[in-house]
Design a protein around this motif. Structure first.
Motif, short mmCIF file in Angstrom:
data_model
loop_
_atom_site.label_atom_id
_atom_site.label_comp_id
_atom_site.label_asym_id
_atom_site.label_seq_id
_atom_site.Cartn_x
_atom_site.Cartn_y
_atom_site.Cartn_z
N GLN B 38 78.32 35.66 20.62
CA GLN B 38 79.68 35.15 20.89
C GLN B 38 80.19 35.49 22.28
O GLN B 38 81.31 35.95 22.46
CB GLN B 38 80.65 35.69 19.82
N CYS B 39 79.36 35.20 23.26
CA CYS B 39 79.77 35.47 24.64
C CYS B 39 80.66 34.38 25.21
O CYS B 39 81.26 34.54 26.26
CB CYS B 39 78.55 35.66 25.54
N PHE B 40 80.65 33.18 24.55
CA PHE B 40 81.55 32.10 24.99
C PHE B 40 80.99 31.29 26.16
O PHE B 40 81.62 30.38 26.65
CB PHE B 40 82.91 32.72 25.40
N LYS B 41 79.79 31.64 26.62
CA LYS B 41 79.25 30.95 27.80
C LYS B 41 79.07 29.46 27.54
O LYS B 41 79.35 28.62 28.39
CB LYS B 41 77.92 31.59 28.20
N CYS B 42 78.61 29.13 26.32
CA CYS B 42 78.39 27.71 25.99
C CYS B 42 79.70 26.93 26.09
O CYS B 42 79.75 25.86 26.70
CB CYS B 42 77.78 27.58 24.59
N VAL B 60 78.82 27.65 16.10
CA VAL B 60 77.74 28.60 15.85
C VAL B 60 78.27 29.76 15.01
O VAL B 60 77.66 30.18 14.02
CB VAL B 60 77.14 29.13 17.18
N CYS B 90 72.52 29.26 27.24
CA CYS B 90 72.76 30.35 26.30
C CYS B 90 71.85 31.54 26.60
O CYS B 90 70.64 31.41 26.62
CB CYS B 90 72.52 29.87 24.87
N PRO B 91 72.43 32.73 26.84
CA PRO B 91 71.59 33.89 27.17
C PRO B 91 70.74 34.33 25.99
O PRO B 91 69.77 35.07 26.16
CB PRO B 91 72.62 34.96 27.54
N VAL B 94 70.20 30.48 21.83
CA VAL B 94 70.74 29.74 20.70
C VAL B 94 71.00 28.34 21.27
O VAL B 94 71.24 28.19 22.45
CB VAL B 94 72.08 30.36 20.23
N PRO B 96 73.58 25.63 20.63
CA PRO B 96 74.73 25.10 19.89
C PRO B 96 74.62 23.59 19.63
O PRO B 96 74.96 23.11 18.56
CB PRO B 96 75.91 25.43 20.80
S1 SF4 Z 1 75.66 30.31 21.41
FE1 SF4 Z 1 74.83 31.47 23.14
S2 SF4 Z 1 76.20 30.98 24.85
FE2 SF4 Z 1 77.27 30.38 22.96
S3 SF4 Z 1 78.49 32.19 22.41
FE3 SF4 Z 1 76.55 32.37 21.33
S4 SF4 Z 1 75.24 33.62 22.65
FE4 SF4 Z 1 76.96 32.89 23.93
#
Ligand code: SF4
Ligand code: SF4
Lengths: 289, 175
Positions: B38-42, B60, B90-91, B94, B96
């Motif tokens: 849940q880093c929010f990068k996507c 996700v 996505c680091p 994953v 999405p």
């Molecule tokens: S799917 Fe990947 S990029 Fe998106 S919140 Fe999760 S870890 Fe981060």
């Protein structure tokens, strides 16, 4: 190198300039082409409803090319991705591969591996080569500043195949510069054309296309260069509706790279299908010396 | 999209659908949503998030927590433009977008209706092999087709056979 052109739905049924220009320039550059009757849709739309249907269509098209001993050049970025993805899924799932084999057998075909799937960027940049293209230029596009739109599906995801850098694609700009024009980077280079939102969220799709064109126009480019029939259909074909959607005046010439290459090789604009572009390409062609 | 506390108050996780979801992830060797941190990068780079409320990280997350059915019913499933930036960036590897497309297939499989225009092109592919019939395109005041432009014909030699095998393929399920 024997090549079959895989047009995909958009070029086959509507974006005729894409196939015309590709055929003209490949002929001029001496690339041997073979005809493969029976190609269909790559399978993309069916990806929304199941896995077996679309993978079957992708595998069937690959099998048709393999039967003729030809490599494929895809005129749409999405088709290119779908072929690679179908292969990856069949490799990952023996169950899926088994299902696809037995479906192909009903049509008297085998799933054949090893068909070469080429993106036009690979064909022009990596195979024919930037130097060779430079050498062949008869009418250099001096003084033109053109923005390159590589398109999302050609470069992502990198795990699937590597056609160009997914964050900073440089092959299309280099190919444009090989013709004598300039193609500097712009902040919106990775912005999406919106093609595949068109069937589910039309307004958002046209907004994406419109904003992309507007950005390029505002940076003062003479035109925008595409390499994908689906992207071109949005940025050129639907430029008017996109302008209405975002409430702006858009009049940016949008050309296929193959059309531009053909012009630089000295080919007849009509044979390159330039009369079919919807955007004001005359403004661009008029600037070529 | 709804916040997590609203979601927890409104419904309960749906374990059968979670099993079904993971069954497909396993079979097709898709990336597991469980690796998401849940880093929010996507979402921060999501093309459609600029214009709609779609948040890929949220799809996700809800799937991870078991709210598969709720996500299947979300209208925002159809707001993804498949730019693939979320999958690329996505680091945790994953994807999405793959979660979103699997949810689309599950919701259609459970009888939900497709957006109308999408449904039309799918019908056309099953009947003709292409998303639409051969178009006549405008040049000045006239319109032309493939043949008039000197392009080779595009035809499926045995359309009836093509359609019947394709229909059969579409009935086979992995989902
Ligand atoms: S799917 Fe990947 S990029 Fe998106 S919140 Fe999760 S870890 Fe981060
Ligand atoms: S593929 Fe869809 S969810 Fe992913 S970043 Fe693009 S629009 Fe957003």
């Amino acid at each position: 190198m024997k090549i079959a052109i895989f047009p995909g739905c958009v070029a086959a049924t509507e974006q005729y300039a894409c196939e015309l220009a590709t055929r003209e320039v490949l002929r001029e550059l001496g690339v041997e082409m073979v005809e493969v009757p029976g190609f269909s849709c790559c399978g993309w739309p069916l990806q929304n409803v199941g896995t077996v249907g679309w993978v079957y269509l992708a595998a069937r098209n690959l099998a048709l090319a393999a039967e003729k001993g030809a490599g494929l050049v895809t005129l749409c970025n999405v088709c290119n991705r779908m072929f690679y993805e179908a292969r990856a899924l069949m490799a990952a799932s023996p169950e899926l591969r088994e299902k696809i084999s037995s479906l192909l057998k009903e049509e008297g075909r085998e799933p054949l591996d090893g068909v070469e799937i080429l993106h036009p960027l690979e064909l022009f940049h990596d195979r024919i080569g930037v130097e060779e293209i430079k050498r062949r230029v008869k009418r250099p596009l001096k003084g033109l500043k053109l923005a390159a739109h590589t398109g999302c599906q050609a470069i992502r995801p990198r795990q699937l195949r590597s056609i160009d850098d997914p964050e900073y694609p440089q092959k299309l700009p280099r190919l444009v510069e090989a013709l004598g024009a300039q193609s500097p980077h712009y902040p919106e280079a990775l912005d999406c054309c919106g093609a595949y939102l068109f069937y589910t969220r039309k307004d958002a799709s046209l907004t994406l296309a419109g904003e992309k064109v507007e950005a390029v126009q505002n940076w003062g480019y003479d035109g925008l260069v595409t390499i994908c029939s689906s992207g071109h259909r949005m940025l050129d074909g639907k430029q008017d509706s996109a302008a209405t959607t975002i409430g702006k005046v858009l009049n940016l010439p949008v050309v296929y790279y193959t059309q531009l290459l053909g012009l630089a090789l000295g080919l007849d604009p009509e044979r390159l299908g330039l009369q079919l572009n919807r955007s004001p390409v005359k403004n661009l062609v008029g600037k070529i010396g | 999209m709804a916040g997590i506390t609203d979601q927890l108050r409104a419904t309960k996780p749906q374990p059968e659908l979670v099993d079904k979801f993971y069954g497909v992830v396993e079979k097709l060797k898709l990336e597991s949503p469980f690796h998401c941190f849940q880093c929010f990068k996507c979402t921060s780079g999501c093309t459609s998030f600029r214009l709609t409320e779609i948040m890929p990280h949220s799809f996700v997350n809800f799937v991870r927590l078991g709210f598969v059915e709720d996500m299947m019913r979300s209208e925002l499933l159809w707001a993804c433009c498949q730019c693939l930036k979320c999958k690329e960036r996505c680091p945790q590897e994953v994807a999405p977008v793959d979660v979103i497309f699997l949810l689309r297939r599950m919701t259609v499989g459970s009888g939900a209706e497709l957006p109308e225009d999408l449904s039309k092109i799918i019908m056309s592919v099953t009947e003709t092999g292409f998303i639409q019939g051969l178009q006549k395109v405008k040049v000045g005041d006239t319109s032309v087709d493939r043949g008039q432009l000197g392009l080779p014909p595009i035809d499926l030699p045995d359309l009836a056979k093509f359609s019947s095998v394709l229909m059969k393929a579409m009935e086979e399920q992995m989902e």
